[in-house]
Design a protein around this motif. Structure first.
Motif, PDB file in Angstrom:
ATOM      1  N   LEU A   1      74.404 -26.567 -50.780  1.00  0.00           N
ATOM      2  CA  LEU A   1      74.824 -27.404 -49.661  1.00  0.00           C
ATOM      3  C   LEU A   1      74.995 -26.581 -48.385  1.00  0.00           C
ATOM      4  N   LYS A   2      75.598 -25.407 -48.504  1.00  0.00           N
ATOM      5  CA  LYS A   2      75.790 -24.545 -47.335  1.00  0.00           C
ATOM      6  C   LYS A   2      74.447 -24.107 -46.760  1.00  0.00           C
ATOM      7  N   ALA A   3      73.502 -23.757 -47.647  1.00  0.00           N
ATOM      8  CA  ALA A   3      72.184 -23.326 -47.178  1.00  0.00           C
ATOM      9  C   ALA A   3      71.483 -24.438 -46.407  1.00  0.00           C
ATOM     10  N   VAL A   4      71.608 -25.671 -46.901  1.00  0.00           N
ATOM     11  CA  VAL A   4      71.007 -26.806 -46.201  1.00  0.00           C
ATOM     12  C   VAL A   4      71.659 -27.002 -44.846  1.00  0.00           C
ATOM     13  N   MET A   5      72.995 -26.909 -44.793  1.00  0.00           N
ATOM     14  CA  MET A   5      73.705 -27.102 -43.531  1.00  0.00           C
ATOM     15  C   MET A   5      73.346 -26.034 -42.502  1.00  0.00           C
ATOM     16  N   ILE A   6      73.212 -24.796 -42.942  1.00  0.00           N
ATOM     17  CA  ILE A   6      72.853 -23.713 -42.024  1.00  0.00           C
ATOM     18  C   ILE A   6      71.467 -23.952 -41.441  1.00  0.00           C
ATOM     19  N   SER A   7      70.544 -24.459 -42.262  1.00  0.00           N
ATOM     20  CA  SER A   7      69.208 -24.752 -41.756  1.00  0.00           C
ATOM     21  C   SER A   7      69.222 -25.911 -40.759  1.00  0.00           C
ATOM     22  N   MET A   8      70.183 -26.824 -40.917  1.00  0.00           N
ATOM     23  CA  MET A   8      70.289 -27.973 -40.024  1.00  0.00           C
ATOM     24  C   MET A   8      70.995 -27.627 -38.716  1.00  0.00           C
ATOM     25  N   THR A   9      72.035 -26.778 -38.794  1.00  0.00           N
ATOM     26  CA  THR A   9      72.827 -26.415 -37.606  1.00  0.00           C
ATOM     27  C   THR A   9      73.113 -24.907 -37.635  1.00  0.00           C
ATOM     28  N   PRO A  10      72.171 -24.093 -37.190  1.00  0.00           N
ATOM     29  CA  PRO A  10      72.375 -22.629 -37.237  1.00  0.00           C
ATOM     30  C   PRO A  10      73.494 -22.138 -36.327  1.00  0.00           C
ATOM     31  N   ASP A  11      73.986 -22.981 -35.410  1.00  0.00           N
ATOM     32  CA  ASP A  11      75.078 -22.569 -34.518  1.00  0.00           C
ATOM     33  C   ASP A  11      76.448 -22.662 -35.189  1.00  0.00           C
ATOM     34  N   LEU A  12      76.497 -23.191 -36.410  1.00  0.00           N
ATOM     35  CA  LEU A  12      77.762 -23.385 -37.099  1.00  0.00           C
ATOM     36  C   LEU A  12      77.764 -22.638 -38.427  1.00  0.00           C
ATOM     37  N   SER A  13      78.910 -22.079 -38.776  1.00  0.00           N
ATOM     38  CA  SER A  13      79.086 -21.409 -40.067  1.00  0.00           C
ATOM     39  C   SER A  13      79.930 -22.306 -40.974  1.00  0.00           C
ATOM     40  N   PRO A  14      79.326 -22.894 -42.021  1.00  0.00           N
ATOM     41  CA  PRO A  14      80.054 -23.876 -42.826  1.00  0.00           C
ATOM     42  C   PRO A  14      80.840 -23.263 -43.981  1.00  0.00           C
ATOM     43  N   SER A  15      81.905 -23.951 -44.345  1.00  0.00           N
ATOM     44  CA  SER A  15      82.698 -23.623 -45.526  1.00  0.00           C
ATOM     45  C   SER A  15      83.116 -24.932 -46.185  1.00  0.00           C
ATOM     46  N   LEU A  16      82.987 -25.016 -47.511  1.00  0.00           N
ATOM     47  CA  LEU A  16      83.244 -26.260 -48.229  1.00  0.00           C
ATOM     48  C   LEU A  16      84.397 -26.089 -49.211  1.00  0.00           C
ATOM     49  N   HIS A  17      85.225 -27.134 -49.323  1.00  0.00           N
ATOM     50  CA  HIS A  17      86.353 -27.143 -50.257  1.00  0.00           C
ATOM     51  C   HIS A  17      86.532 -28.557 -50.798  1.00  0.00           C
ATOM     52  N   VAL A  18      87.094 -28.642 -51.992  1.00  0.00           N
ATOM     53  CA  VAL A  18      87.501 -29.928 -52.550  1.00  0.00           C
ATOM     54  C   VAL A  18      89.001 -30.075 -52.314  1.00  0.00           C
ATOM     55  N   VAL A  19      89.382 -31.151 -51.657  1.00  0.00           N
ATOM     56  CA  VAL A  19      90.786 -31.400 -51.330  1.00  0.00           C
ATOM     57  C   VAL A  19      91.242 -32.648 -52.067  1.00  0.00           C
ATOM     58  N   LYS A  20      92.314 -32.520 -52.845  1.00  0.00           N
ATOM     59  CA  LYS A  20      92.826 -33.648 -53.619  1.00  0.00           C
ATOM     60  C   LYS A  20      93.914 -34.386 -52.847  1.00  0.00           C
ATOM     61  N   SER A  21      93.952 -35.679 -53.063  1.00  0.00           N
ATOM     62  CA  SER A  21      94.931 -36.516 -52.382  1.00  0.00           C
ATOM     63  C   SER A  21      96.339 -36.229 -52.907  1.00  0.00           C
ATOM     64  N   VAL A  22      97.315 -36.343 -52.031  1.00  0.00           N
ATOM     65  CA  VAL A  22      98.715 -36.149 -52.430  1.00  0.00           C
ATOM     66  C   VAL A  22      99.151 -37.271 -53.365  1.00  0.00           C
ATOM     67  N   GLN A  23      98.646 -38.483 -53.133  1.00  0.00           N
ATOM     68  CA  GLN A  23      99.042 -39.631 -53.940  1.00  0.00           C
ATOM     69  C   GLN A  23      98.452 -39.585 -55.346  1.00  0.00           C
ATOM     70  N   SER A  24      97.217 -39.096 -55.472  1.00  0.00           N
ATOM     71  CA  SER A  24      96.544 -39.101 -56.772  1.00  0.00           C
ATOM     72  C   SER A  24      95.634 -37.893 -56.887  1.00  0.00           C
ATOM     73  N   GLN A  25      95.787 -37.149 -57.977  1.00  0.00           N
ATOM     74  CA  GLN A  25      94.944 -35.988 -58.221  1.00  0.00           C
ATOM     75  C   GLN A  25      93.508 -36.392 -58.560  1.00  0.00           C
ATOM     76  N   MET A  26      93.308 -37.669 -58.927  1.00  0.00           N
ATOM     77  CA  MET A  26      91.961 -38.151 -59.239  1.00  0.00           C
ATOM     78  C   MET A  26      91.187 -38.510 -57.975  1.00  0.00           C
ATOM     79  N   ASP A  27      91.899 -38.668 -56.865  1.00  0.00           N
ATOM     80  CA  ASP A  27      91.269 -39.039 -55.600  1.00  0.00           C
ATOM     81  C   ASP A  27      91.056 -37.769 -54.785  1.00  0.00           C
TER      82      ASP A  27
END
Length: 203
Positions: A39-65
């Motif tokens: 995903l990062k490689a695709v994003m860099i090819s789409m927007t070389p002016d930006l350095s991307p970083s990806l994370h999974v963030v869980k909801s406070v209300q539900s760990q499944m969300d």
């Protein structure tokens, strides 16, 4: 196809949809983090002016969300119009719902699981090619969704000044995906796998 056969196929399709949805619900985080480098490689090819970083963030209300959060750093000034620009090292964020990102995979997998075959090897070939095409569909949709949300916020500011920044192509692609394109891509990917399986059996 007779009415009982059609009813049986429909019930199998609903069951496949339910099973795949549950798998994505419980194992989606592990699946998506494994493709973060792609995903990062695709994003860099789409927007070389930006350095991307990806994370999974869980909801406070539900760990499944959970959501997939994109954080990007501007590597150089990004001019929005003649008067405004985003300075280097500025951090920007957007997010996408984790389960929503797997919609094409669930649709494609449901079709391939219930598609009638004559031998188990045909099913294995369908599911193997389906896994590969599902990854490609996620690569074609998720980066555009995350980057498109950023660009839309840019555009709101750009339109306030002279010579506004041109809207990138992937914003239109994001809109297409959000208006049902994800479903269409999942169905198309399943159709391609079925055609591949038929062609392979003729060889």
């Amino acid at each position: 196809m007779s009415r009982p056969e059609l009813l049986s196929l429909t019930l199998k399709g609903l069951l496949a949809w339910l099973v795949l949805s549950c798998l994505v619900l419980f194992f989606g985080e592990g699946l998506i983090t494994n493709v973060f480098p792609l995903l990062k490689a695709v994003m860099i090819s789409m927007t070389p002016d930006l350095s991307p970083s990806l994370h999974v963030v869980k909801s406070v209300q539900s760990q499944m969300d959970a959501s997939i959060e994109l954080s990007v750093l501007a590597l150089r000034p990004i001019y929005l119009n003649a008067d405004h620009f985003i300075p280097p090292t500025t951090e920007l964020k957007s997010s996408a719902h984790l389960l929503h990102s797997f919609v094409p995979l669930v649709i494609e997998g449901s079709i391939l699981l219930v598609w009638p075959v004559q031998h188990w090897r045909q099913r294995v070939l369908l599911l193997g090619s389906g896994l590969l095409t599902a990854i490609l569909v996620v690569m074609a949709t998720l980066p555009a969704q995350l980057l498109g949300k950023l660009e839309i916020s840019f555009q709101d500011i750009a339109e306030l000044g002279m010579n506004p920044r041109q809207v990138p192509w992937f914003v239109d692609w994001m809109v297409f995906c959000e208006l049902g394109g994800r479903w269409l891509l999942g169905i198309t990917a399943a159709w391609l796998c079925i055609q591949l399986q038929r062609t392979f059996l003729r060889i």
